[in-house]
Structure formats: C-alpha cells, structure tokens
Motif scaffolding. Structure first.
Motif, PDB file in Angstrom:
ATOM      1  N   GLU A  13      -2.611  49.677 -57.248  1.00  0.00           N
ATOM      2  CA  GLU A  13      -3.050  49.370 -58.525  1.00  0.00           C
ATOM      3  C   GLU A  13      -4.339  48.398 -58.100  1.00  0.00           C
ATOM      4  N   ALA A  16      -6.887  50.717 -57.209  1.00  0.00           N
ATOM      5  CA  ALA A  16      -7.432  51.271 -58.513  1.00  0.00           C
ATOM      6  C   ALA A  16      -8.644  50.558 -59.134  1.00  0.00           C
ATOM      7  N   ARG A  17      -8.204  49.180 -59.335  1.00  0.00           N
ATOM      8  CA  ARG A  17      -9.060  48.233 -60.235  1.00  0.00           C
ATOM      9  C   ARG A  17     -10.335  48.061 -59.505  1.00  0.00           C
ATOM     10  N   LEU A  19     -11.775  50.317 -57.350  1.00  0.00           N
ATOM     11  CA  LEU A  19     -12.699  51.566 -57.831  1.00  0.00           C
ATOM     12  C   LEU A  19     -13.067  51.610 -59.318  1.00  0.00           C
ATOM     13  N   ASP A  20     -12.456  51.049 -60.174  1.00  0.00           N
ATOM     14  CA  ASP A  20     -12.873  51.215 -61.450  1.00  0.00           C
ATOM     15  C   ASP A  20     -14.202  50.153 -61.680  1.00  0.00           C
ATOM     16  N   ARG A  21     -13.909  48.939 -61.089  1.00  0.00           N
ATOM     17  CA  ARG A  21     -14.943  47.970 -61.194  1.00  0.00           C
ATOM     18  C   ARG A  21     -16.218  48.224 -60.258  1.00  0.00           C
ATOM     19  N   HIS A  22     -16.052  49.023 -59.099  1.00  0.00           N
ATOM     20  CA  HIS A  22     -17.263  48.986 -58.121  1.00  0.00           C
ATOM     21  C   HIS A  22     -17.400  50.238 -57.961  1.00  0.00           C
ATOM     22  N   GLY A  23     -16.720  51.497 -58.296  1.00  0.00           N
ATOM     23  CA  GLY A  23     -17.122  52.860 -58.094  1.00  0.00           C
ATOM     24  C   GLY A  23     -17.588  53.266 -56.939  1.00  0.00           C
ATOM     25  N   ASP A  24     -18.582  53.797 -56.895  1.00  0.00           N
ATOM     26  CA  ASP A  24     -19.161  54.562 -55.537  1.00  0.00           C
ATOM     27  C   ASP A  24     -19.766  53.372 -54.610  1.00  0.00           C
ATOM     28  N   ARG A  27     -16.707  52.916 -52.560  1.00  0.00           N
ATOM     29  CA  ARG A  27     -16.391  54.260 -51.795  1.00  0.00           C
ATOM     30  C   ARG A  27     -17.280  54.286 -50.654  1.00  0.00           C
ATOM     31  N   GLU A  40     -10.711  62.423 -53.552  1.00  0.00           N
ATOM     32  CA  GLU A  40     -11.114  62.793 -55.055  1.00  0.00           C
ATOM     33  C   GLU A  40     -10.587  64.178 -55.508  1.00  0.00           C
ATOM     34  N   ALA A  46      -6.435  56.901 -56.297  1.00  0.00           N
ATOM     35  CA  ALA A  46      -6.220  55.435 -55.927  1.00  0.00           C
ATOM     36  C   ALA A  46      -5.349  55.410 -54.719  1.00  0.00           C
TER      37      ALA A  46
END
Length: 141
Positions: A13, A16-17, A19-24, A27, A40, A46
């Motif tokens: 989790e 996941a947060r 990834l949602d906040r900082h994305g690429d 990554r 992907e 996540a």
C-alpha cells in the motif's frame, strides 16, 4: 560459500501511494524499463513493484552496503526466467562491489526469492561464491 544474505519487507500500500504521488518519476528512478514493463502488465501493479523494491533492498544488504556508497537502484534489476523464477542482475557499482567480494578462483551467484501476502511483499537474497567452472555463474552484465 555464502558471501552475503539480505532480506526486506515492503508495504504494498505504501508503494501504491508512492506510485500515485510520484508516478513515472519514481518508476524511472528506481526500476529498469524491463521491470516497468513486467509490473505494468500485471493485475497487481503495486505488488509487483513492491516485490522488486524489496529485492533491491535485500540485494543491497547482501552486498554489505545497503543503499549507500554509490549503489544505484537500477544497478540491481529483477527479471524472470521462462519458468517464472526471479533472477537478479547487477551492473555498475553493484557489479563492482560483487566482484570485490568474490574470492579469486570463484564465480558469484545471486539467488533471489520473492513473495507477497497483501499488504506485504518480501524478498530474500543470498549471494553465493562457487568455484570457477561450476554452472550458474553471476548474472552481472
């Protein structure tokens, strides 16, 4: 002979947060293009990233450094054999560190195992030295 052991536990989790906040940006800083393609395509994006995050942490610990001393996240990359078995390849500073740990007359092998049980992802890494000529040498590139 065992040269290093590392383990890590990551919260899916939390990843996941991030990834949602900082994305690429996250990554691309942490994961290779191959790792990103794998994650992907999965239903649990996540969770896949979290397992690979844990594997990189565990590998850095097995190398005896943690994530310091010049090691970069992308110097450690998780992929899978056709059987699904995860494998760890090291490049850059991580490969240099592995070479310095490996005694003369030996190859090194990085063993990695991944598991998850939501919300946790876990990885164990064992670095083994094998006498030259024994199958299964290092995946360093």
């Amino acid at each position: 002979m065992i040269l290093g052991i590392g383990s890590d536990l990551a919260n899916i989790e939390r990843i996941a947060r991030v990834l949602d906040r900082h994305g690429d940006r996250f990554r691309n800083r942490v994961f290779t293009k191959t790792e990103q393609r794998k994650a992907e395509r999965r239903m649990d994006v996540a969770g896949t990233y979290a397992k690979r995050w844990a594997a990189k942490e565990a590998c850095s610990k097995a190398l005896g450094t943690g994530l310091r001393m010049g090691i970069a996240w992308k110097d450690m990359a998780v992929s899978n054999l056709p059987t699904g078995q995860p494998v760890m390849a090291v490049t850059g500073w991580a490969a240099d560190r592995l070479a310095s740990m490996t005694p003369p007359g030996y190859d090194s092998v990085i063993h990695v195992t991944l598991t998850d049980d939501h919300p946790w992802a876990q990885a164990f890494v064992v670095i083994e030295a094998r006498p030259l000529g024994v199958p299964g040498g290092t995946l360093a590139t």
